[in-house]
Design a protein around this motif. Sequence first.
Motif, mmCIF file in Angstrom:
data_model
loop_
_atom_site.group_PDB
_atom_site.id
_atom_site.type_symbol
_atom_site.label_atom_id
_atom_site.label_comp_id
_atom_site.label_asym_id
_atom_site.label_seq_id
_atom_site.Cartn_x
_atom_site.Cartn_y
_atom_site.Cartn_z
ATOM 1 N N HIS A 86 48.389 -10.615 15.451
ATOM 2 C CA HIS A 86 49.599 -10.078 16.094
ATOM 3 C C HIS A 86 50.818 -10.302 15.194
ATOM 4 N N ARG A 87 50.895 -11.464 14.565
ATOM 5 C CA ARG A 87 52.015 -11.739 13.648
ATOM 6 C C ARG A 87 52.016 -10.760 12.482
ATOM 7 N N TYR A 88 50.822 -10.485 11.934
ATOM 8 C CA TYR A 88 50.719 -9.514 10.844
ATOM 9 C C TYR A 88 51.240 -8.146 11.284
ATOM 10 N N LEU A 89 50.805 -7.714 12.457
ATOM 11 C CA LEU A 89 51.213 -6.395 12.918
ATOM 12 C C LEU A 89 52.719 -6.317 13.139
ATOM 13 N N VAL A 90 53.282 -7.343 13.740
ATOM 14 C CA VAL A 90 54.725 -7.362 13.954
ATOM 15 C C VAL A 90 55.464 -7.303 12.612
ATOM 16 N N ALA A 91 54.914 -7.969 11.606
ATOM 17 C CA ALA A 91 55.546 -7.938 10.276
ATOM 18 C C ALA A 91 55.543 -6.545 9.669
ATOM 19 N N SER A 92 54.654 -5.675 10.132
ATOM 20 C CA SER A 92 54.555 -4.326 9.559
ATOM 21 C C SER A 92 55.350 -3.279 10.335
ATOM 22 N N LEU A 158 44.651 -1.390 12.343
ATOM 23 C CA LEU A 158 45.725 -0.787 11.550
ATOM 24 C C LEU A 158 46.126 0.578 12.087
ATOM 25 N N ALA A 159 45.159 1.352 12.588
ATOM 26 C CA ALA A 159 45.491 2.640 13.207
ATOM 27 C C ALA A 159 46.365 2.423 14.444
ATOM 28 N N LEU A 160 46.047 1.385 15.199
ATOM 29 C CA LEU A 160 46.860 1.023 16.356
ATOM 30 C C LEU A 160 48.296 0.700 15.913
ATOM 31 N N LEU A 180 55.054 -5.192 23.779
ATOM 32 C CA LEU A 180 54.193 -5.642 24.871
ATOM 33 C C LEU A 180 52.967 -4.732 24.981
ATOM 34 N N ALA A 181 53.171 -3.425 24.888
ATOM 35 C CA ALA A 181 52.059 -2.483 24.955
ATOM 36 C C ALA A 181 51.087 -2.703 23.800
ATOM 37 N N MET A 182 51.624 -3.007 22.619
ATOM 38 C CA MET A 182 50.756 -3.273 21.472
ATOM 39 C C MET A 182 49.927 -4.532 21.703
ATOM 40 N N GLU A 183 50.549 -5.541 22.296
ATOM 41 C CA GLU A 183 49.826 -6.781 22.573
ATOM 42 C C GLU A 183 48.661 -6.526 23.533
ATOM 43 N N VAL A 184 48.907 -5.710 24.553
ATOM 44 C CA VAL A 184 47.857 -5.368 25.511
ATOM 45 C C VAL A 184 46.736 -4.593 24.809
ATOM 46 N N ALA A 185 47.102 -3.586 24.011
ATOM 47 C CA ALA A 185 46.104 -2.769 23.312
ATOM 48 C C ALA A 185 45.309 -3.608 22.320
ATOM 49 N N LEU A 186 45.995 -4.469 21.600
ATOM 50 C CA LEU A 186 45.322 -5.317 20.608
ATOM 51 C C LEU A 186 44.346 -6.272 21.279
#
Length: 195
Positions: A86-92, A158-160, A180-186
């Motif tokens: 999740h931290r990686y994704l937020v960084a992107s 990564l597509a997400l 929040l939606a990304m966290e749920v999907a992830l």
Amino acid sequence: MPKVVDRAEQRREIGSALLRVVVRDGMEQVSVRTVAAEAGRSAGAVQKYFATKDAMLRFALDLADERMVERFAAVDRTGPVPVVLHRYLVASLPLDDVRRAEVLVRHAFADKGVRDDQYARVLRDQDRDIGRVVADLLEGSDEVRHDVDPLVLADAVLALADGFAARMLYTRDQDEALLLAMEVALSGLLQPPQR
């Protein structure tokens, strides 16, 4: 004694100016002239480092990729794998003007990549490198699903992230809801299958 010019640093400053133009005015306004003005240089000075607009854009994409790698290297890798991911994704994600410019440049290259395999190849190479970082994190973890190859799962993650990054470009006032939606999907994507 003549002044020593650090060519790499000059190119980075011009690339940064290009990214600022993208955020402020959009990709269609990028030109040697507009980037030169943003960088506080003459068009001729910019052309010493970049002969064409395409060369500038390619450098901006490389600079955006370099910055992403630096942010990924700075991510705290302690804690559960889903939290680190999740931290990686937020960084992107385009949560500030710098990252917004990087995502915009990447999207512009994706558009060019539809018709030109040279651009597509650059993006595929970057995707592969980032995917490997994510797959390495996922590999062997009992905290995430293990019924899928880690590289395939990394591609899905990564597509997400790409989808959320695209949405954030045009819904800047909804960042918190989208996070929040990304966290749920992830969470759903990584959930190990029930036995």
